[in-house]
Scaffold this motif. Sequence first.
Motif, PDB file in Angstrom:
ATOM      1  N   GLU A  28       0.812  -1.210   0.000  1.00 15.71           N
ATOM      2  CA  GLU A  28       0.000   0.000   0.000  1.00 15.71           C
ATOM      3  C   GLU A  28       0.848   1.263   0.000  1.00 15.71           C
ATOM      4  O   GLU A  28       0.580   2.215  -0.745  1.00 15.71           O
ATOM      5  N   TYR A  84      -0.102  -1.753  10.662  1.00 14.84           N
ATOM      6  CA  TYR A  84      -1.028  -2.811  10.281  1.00 14.84           C
ATOM      7  C   TYR A  84      -0.772  -4.098  11.056  1.00 14.84           C
ATOM      8  O   TYR A  84      -1.708  -4.833  11.372  1.00 14.84           O
ATOM      9  N   ASN A 183     -11.971   5.310  13.082  1.00 17.16           N
ATOM     10  CA  ASN A 183     -11.743   4.686  11.779  1.00 17.16           C
ATOM     11  C   ASN A 183     -11.757   3.165  11.861  1.00 17.16           C
ATOM     12  O   ASN A 183     -12.403   2.482  11.063  1.00 17.16           O
ATOM     13  N   GLN A 184     -11.030   2.629  12.829  1.00 20.39           N
ATOM     14  CA  GLN A 184     -10.902   1.167  12.905  1.00 20.39           C
ATOM     15  C   GLN A 184     -12.169   0.502  13.415  1.00 20.39           C
ATOM     16  O   GLN A 184     -12.491  -0.620  13.015  1.00 20.39           O
ATOM     17  N   MET A 187     -14.134   0.475  10.259  1.00 17.50           N
ATOM     18  CA  MET A 187     -13.556  -0.332   9.188  1.00 17.50           C
ATOM     19  C   MET A 187     -13.696  -1.829   9.427  1.00 17.50           C
ATOM     20  O   MET A 187     -14.134  -2.566   8.536  1.00 17.50           O
ATOM     21  N   LYS A 191     -15.987  -4.076   7.080  1.00 16.34           N
ATOM     22  CA  LYS A 191     -15.345  -5.125   6.263  1.00 16.34           C
ATOM     23  C   LYS A 191     -15.996  -6.480   6.521  1.00 16.34           C
ATOM     24  O   LYS A 191     -16.294  -7.239   5.578  1.00 16.34           O
ATOM     25  N   GLY A 218     -12.780  -4.213   0.820  1.00 16.57           N
ATOM     26  CA  GLY A 218     -11.848  -3.301   1.471  1.00 16.57           C
ATOM     27  C   GLY A 218     -12.080  -1.861   1.072  1.00 16.57           C
ATOM     28  O   GLY A 218     -12.012  -0.952   1.910  1.00 16.57           O
ATOM     29  N   GLY A 222     -13.406   1.205   3.582  1.00 17.08           N
ATOM     30  CA  GLY A 222     -12.518   2.338   3.837  1.00 17.08           C
ATOM     31  C   GLY A 222     -13.087   3.695   3.503  1.00 17.08           C
ATOM     32  O   GLY A 222     -12.394   4.710   3.634  1.00 17.08           O
ATOM     33  N   ILE A 282      -7.290   6.454   1.103  1.00 20.66           N
ATOM     34  CA  ILE A 282      -7.647   5.467   2.121  1.00 20.66           C
ATOM     35  C   ILE A 282      -8.449   4.290   1.562  1.00 20.66           C
ATOM     36  O   ILE A 282      -8.055   3.132   1.777  1.00 20.66           O
ATOM     37  N   GLN A 286      -7.010   0.606   1.576  1.00 19.47           N
ATOM     38  CA  GLN A 286      -7.643  -0.526   2.242  1.00 19.47           C
ATOM     39  C   GLN A 286      -7.910  -1.660   1.268  1.00 19.47           C
ATOM     40  O   GLN A 286      -7.810  -2.844   1.623  1.00 19.47           O
ATOM     41  N   MET A 289      -4.472  -3.316   0.829  1.00 17.90           N
ATOM     42  CA  MET A 289      -4.075  -4.029   2.042  1.00 17.90           C
ATOM     43  C   MET A 289      -4.893  -5.292   2.258  1.00 17.90           C
ATOM     44  O   MET A 289      -4.356  -6.368   2.538  1.00 17.90           O
ATOM     45  N   TRP A 290      -6.219  -5.186   2.117  1.00 15.07           N
ATOM     46  CA  TRP A 290      -7.084  -6.341   2.354  1.00 15.07           C
ATOM     47  C   TRP A 290      -6.910  -7.406   1.274  1.00 15.07           C
ATOM     48  O   TRP A 290      -7.082  -8.603   1.545  1.00 15.07           O
TER      49      TRP A 290
END
Length: 311
Positions: A28, A84, A183-184, A187, A191, A218, A222, A282, A286, A289-290
């Motif tokens: 990412e 991460y 955010n988390q 997220m 997800k 993802g 995000g 973002i 995401q 990353m995912w």
Amino acid sequence: MAEESRKTSKSIPPYMKALSGSLGGVVEACCLQPIDVIKTRLQLDRTGSYKGIIHCGSTIAKTEGVRAMWKGLTPFATHLTLKYALRMGSNAVLQSGFKDLETGKISHHGRMLSGFGAGVLEALVIVTPFEVVKIRLQQQKGLSHELLKYKGPIHCARTIVREEGLLGLWAGASPTVMRNGTNQAAMFTAKNAFDGVLWNKHEGDGKALLPWQSMISGFLAGTVGPVCTGPFDVVKTRLMAQSRSSSGEMKYKGMFHAIKTIHTEEGIRALWRGLLPRLMRIPPGQAIMWTVADQITGFYERKYISSAPLS
């Protein structure tokens, strides 16, 4: 029934989730660093020097060279990798505390709290000091290395500690905690919901999402956070970027003072400056990353939890 309960209670261990997240973070960072540089410059632009995303990017490339678009990549990639790993691993550990002992399932409430806790932890341990260094490097303008105040990540960190004290590396910690925690929480919850609704994928079922499926889930997961946490991100950037004046004073005294000052001097829209480049960075970040993380965890599920084929 006992066998079914045993299978549903299985889950991917935290160390595997940490590994999957760290590898996803490397990919990412390399792909999306230019967008992050543009976002930071726009948030720090108080005089209207940049007319928009494209103008900002072209101006940076023209006046400072194309390599300037990757300024701060070293601390950014390092911080994403560690962030991460900590986020995915700590979220897995926290979720284990909320799981039903008999079924191994976790409620939406438990998932949100686990995500918020993981976001707070990553903000305090990793995100804040790394982003302070990254933002200080990105805000520097000029082609001559000799004219730059900060010569690199290590020199930048040492200079901040020398001039502002150790706590200078944690400038903007409060809005960073609020931003990352919120955010988390959103997220991880989103997800999991998108995986279930779109692909009928649930953790521990042995299914592995195809890369394009992970990218869609993802990306969608995000999108919510940046809109909700825009003011926290702007305030975080301003607090991290500021240094003491010749009189030893700081313009912004803290999170709430910064919000009030920005609103008074620049208007309420200024609290969402850089939102578009955040949305450009973002959700795609995401998605990347995912995609990587799901392939790693999917392989683990197929090999050690179930032999089910690709979904």
